[in-house]
Design a protein around this motif. Structure first.
Motif, PDB file in Angstrom:
ATOM      1  N   GLY A 103       0.874  -1.219   0.274  1.00  0.00           N
ATOM      2  CA  GLY A 103      -0.076   0.017  -0.012  1.00  0.00           C
ATOM      3  C   GLY A 103       0.657   1.198  -0.181  1.00  0.00           C
ATOM      4  N   TRP A 104       2.102   1.176  -0.055  1.00  0.00           N
ATOM      5  CA  TRP A 104       2.990   2.268  -0.008  1.00  0.00           C
ATOM      6  C   TRP A 104       3.961   2.142  -1.108  1.00  0.00           C
ATOM      7  CZ3 TRP A 104       3.843   5.579   4.121  1.00  0.00           C
ATOM      8  CH2 TRP A 104       3.121   5.670   5.461  1.00  0.00           C
ATOM      9  N   LYS A 105       4.081   3.213  -1.975  1.00  0.00           N
ATOM     10  CA  LYS A 105       5.227   3.160  -3.028  1.00  0.00           C
ATOM     11  C   LYS A 105       6.492   3.251  -2.178  1.00  0.00           C
ATOM     12  CE  LYS A 105       2.204   5.265  -6.468  1.00  0.00           C
ATOM     13  NZ  LYS A 105       1.975   6.328  -7.597  1.00  0.00           N
ATOM     14  N   SER A 106       7.608   2.996  -2.909  1.00  0.00           N
ATOM     15  CA  SER A 106       8.935   3.130  -2.311  1.00  0.00           C
ATOM     16  C   SER A 106       9.962   3.567  -3.326  1.00  0.00           C
ATOM     17  CB  SER A 106       9.354   1.819  -1.946  1.00  0.00           C
ATOM     18  OG  SER A 106       9.498   0.852  -3.026  1.00  0.00           O
ATOM     19  N   GLU A 107      11.079   4.275  -2.822  1.00  0.00           N
ATOM     20  CA  GLU A 107      12.156   4.818  -3.525  1.00  0.00           C
ATOM     21  C   GLU A 107      13.349   4.599  -2.874  1.00  0.00           C
ATOM     22  OE1 GLU A 107      13.118   8.684  -6.029  1.00  0.00           O
ATOM     23  OE2 GLU A 107      12.157   9.023  -4.197  1.00  0.00           O
ATOM     24  N   TYR A 108      14.425   4.216  -3.535  1.00  0.00           N
ATOM     25  CA  TYR A 108      15.852   4.299  -2.798  1.00  0.00           C
ATOM     26  C   TYR A 108      16.667   5.618  -3.367  1.00  0.00           C
ATOM     27  CZ  TYR A 108      14.186  -0.483  -2.631  1.00  0.00           C
ATOM     28  OH  TYR A 108      13.125  -1.661  -2.463  1.00  0.00           O
ATOM     29  N   VAL A 109      17.169   6.283  -2.460  1.00  0.00           N
ATOM     30  CA  VAL A 109      17.811   7.503  -2.759  1.00  0.00           C
ATOM     31  C   VAL A 109      19.275   7.438  -2.073  1.00  0.00           C
ATOM     32  CG1 VAL A 109      15.808   8.829  -3.481  1.00  0.00           C
ATOM     33  CG2 VAL A 109      16.891   8.941  -0.946  1.00  0.00           C
ATOM     34  N   GLY A 110      20.132   8.063  -2.649  1.00  0.00           N
ATOM     35  CA  GLY A 110      21.481   8.302  -1.887  1.00  0.00           C
ATOM     36  C   GLY A 110      22.070   9.654  -2.090  1.00  0.00           C
ATOM     37  N   TRP A 111      23.076   9.882  -1.087  1.00  0.00           N
ATOM     38  CA  TRP A 111      23.708  11.220  -1.173  1.00  0.00           C
ATOM     39  C   TRP A 111      25.112  10.955  -1.690  1.00  0.00           C
ATOM     40  CZ3 TRP A 111      20.192  10.075   2.950  1.00  0.00           C
ATOM     41  CH2 TRP A 111      19.340  11.222   2.932  1.00  0.00           C
ATOM     42  N   PHE A 112      25.633  11.638  -2.401  1.00  0.00           N
ATOM     43  CA  PHE A 112      27.046  11.514  -3.124  1.00  0.00           C
ATOM     44  C   PHE A 112      27.824  12.742  -3.006  1.00  0.00           C
ATOM     45  CE2 PHE A 112      24.521   8.513  -4.993  1.00  0.00           C
ATOM     46  CZ  PHE A 112      25.210   7.324  -5.183  1.00  0.00           C
ATOM     47  N   ASP A 113      29.257  12.813  -2.871  1.00  0.00           N
ATOM     48  CA  ASP A 113      29.792  13.881  -2.657  1.00  0.00           C
ATOM     49  C   ASP A 113      30.343  14.108  -4.323  1.00  0.00           C
ATOM     50  OD1 ASP A 113      31.959  12.275  -3.330  1.00  0.00           O
ATOM     51  OD2 ASP A 113      32.972  12.497  -1.351  1.00  0.00           O
ATOM     52  N   GLY A 114      31.321  15.291  -4.218  1.00  0.00           N
ATOM     53  CA  GLY A 114      32.035  15.763  -5.485  1.00  0.00           C
ATOM     54  C   GLY A 114      32.585  14.589  -6.370  1.00  0.00           C
TER      55      GLY A 114
END
Length: 389
Positions: A51-62
């Protein structure tokens, strides 16, 4: 929610594939990677949360190095094409990073672009800790855990709380809206690192040791069940709910989905422990393992033959197993904050205190409506909706 595969060299946040996200979580759950990632941030939990949509995200440096990640769950508010975003016991990152504020602002920009009107997250940090001895000495009429001077105040947890408030985030439940935290704020932990099994046994109080021995003498047998035993577990859970006056509202299908998803991700990640006496299952507990932490998630027991202490026997079997597997902490999950023996809920606190562990108050869950009058209105509507559910 769209996902991409490889990061660019531009610093900031971007979507990840499930595979890349899972690899980051595995790395962070090792001792070298920090040792603690909640199972609620595993990719498998997105499968569990139907019942929930999902997404995977990440933080990246330069330089393209990944600095953090999050499983974001999105719940659509009925009747509108907008979403409530939820990051359970996450994100997974270094919360003492100097650029924490910038990272969170990047997250908010991403969520606005995804159509979210508000976000809730649960930083996986401890705020205050009380030993079992400290709390046992404070038991009394009307007393609560928060009334007691803690043994330890975590400076990082306190600092992050201050920074979140300054940025406009609000701790769930402080304004009486939304029903408070979705995950338990007070956890009960049994430290296992650098302790022998004899040390852990000695840490149990006399009643616990006596009950474990009583179960052994009575012939209680413990074992690890499989998916076919989930029907027995669920039947016991319904009995437990009726006896103890609570309602999880979880179907047998939910636990079957949970068991399948977690074990497909990593064999043995979720285990179902059973205690039998005279060929009858009297107690069943689920346990989740990730990295150097193990969680006691859901427990159930029969109404009869409680005098043979099947739950004590089962917990001691679990503690032995996770200790042997190298867990640094056995997390028995939530406890009520009451220290009043007249409160019905105190029974659970008393039972867990008998293991000689500690109560850890987490930083709790925090919410922020994204800018705009309409978003604030939708946020209030979502809080009311979640409270009813």
């Amino acid at each position: 929610m769209t996902q991409t595969s490889e990061p660019h060299r531009t610093p900031g946040m971007r979507a990840l594939t499930a595979e890349r996200y899972a690899a980051f979580v595995r790395g962070r759950s090792t001792e070298e990677g920090g040792g603690y990632v909640s199972f609620l941030q595993c990719p498998s939990w997105a499968v569990v949360k139907e019942g929930w949509k999902s997404e995977y995200v990440g933080w990246f440096d330069g330089e393209g190095r990944q600095e953090g990640a999050a499983l974001i769950l999105y719940r659509q508010l009925p009747g509108v094409r907008r979403y409530f975003a939820y990051i359970p016991e996450g994100p997974v990152m270094d919360w003492d990073a100097p650029d924490l504020g910038k990272r969170l602002r990047t997250l908010l920009d991403h969520l606005r672009g995804a159509g979210a009107f508000a976000v809730r997250m649960g930083p996986p940090l401890t705020y205050r800790t009380w030993s079992a001895g400290t709390l046992k000495g404070a038991v009394g009429a009307g007393r609560r855990v928060g009334d007691v001077v803690p043994d330890l105040v975590d400076p990082l947890g306190a600092s992050v709380a201050d920074r979140l408030r300054a940025a406009g985030w609000q701790r769930c439940g402080e304004d009486g809206q939304g029903g408070g935290d979705a995950q338990p704020r007070y956890l009960f932990e049994v430290p296992l690192a650098d302790r022998s099994l004899d040390d852990v046994w000695s840490g149990l109080n006399q009643e616990w040791r006596r009950n474990v021995k009583k179960a052994t003498t009575a012939g209680v047998e413990t074992a690890i069940g499989d998916a076919s035993c989930l029907s027995d577990f669920h039947a016991l859970l319904r009995l437990t709910e009726q006896r103890d006056g609570f309602r999880l509202g979880r179907s047998q299908e939910y636990f079957e989905r949970q068991y399948q998803a977690l074990n497909e991700e990593e064999p043995g990640r979720m285990r179902l422990y059973l205690a039998r006496h005279q060929d009858e299952i009297l107690a069943a507990h689920t346990v989740i393992n990730l990295g150097r932490r193990a969680w006691y998630l859901t427990g159930a027991s029969a109404d009869h033959r409680r005098e043979v202490r099947p739950s004590n026997a089962l917990q001691w079997r679990i503690i032995r197993d996770v200790h042997a597997a190298g867990a640094a902490v056995y997390d028995m999950r939530g406890v009520p904050d009451t220290l009043d023996p007249q409160d019905r809920a105190f029974g659970l606190m008393r039972w867990k205190l008998g293991t000689g562990g500690q109560v850890a108050e987490t930083l709790g869950e925090w919410e922020l409506p994204l800018q705009g009058t309409v978003n604030r209105t939708l946020h209030r509507a979502m809080q009311a909706y979640l409270s009813r559910r």
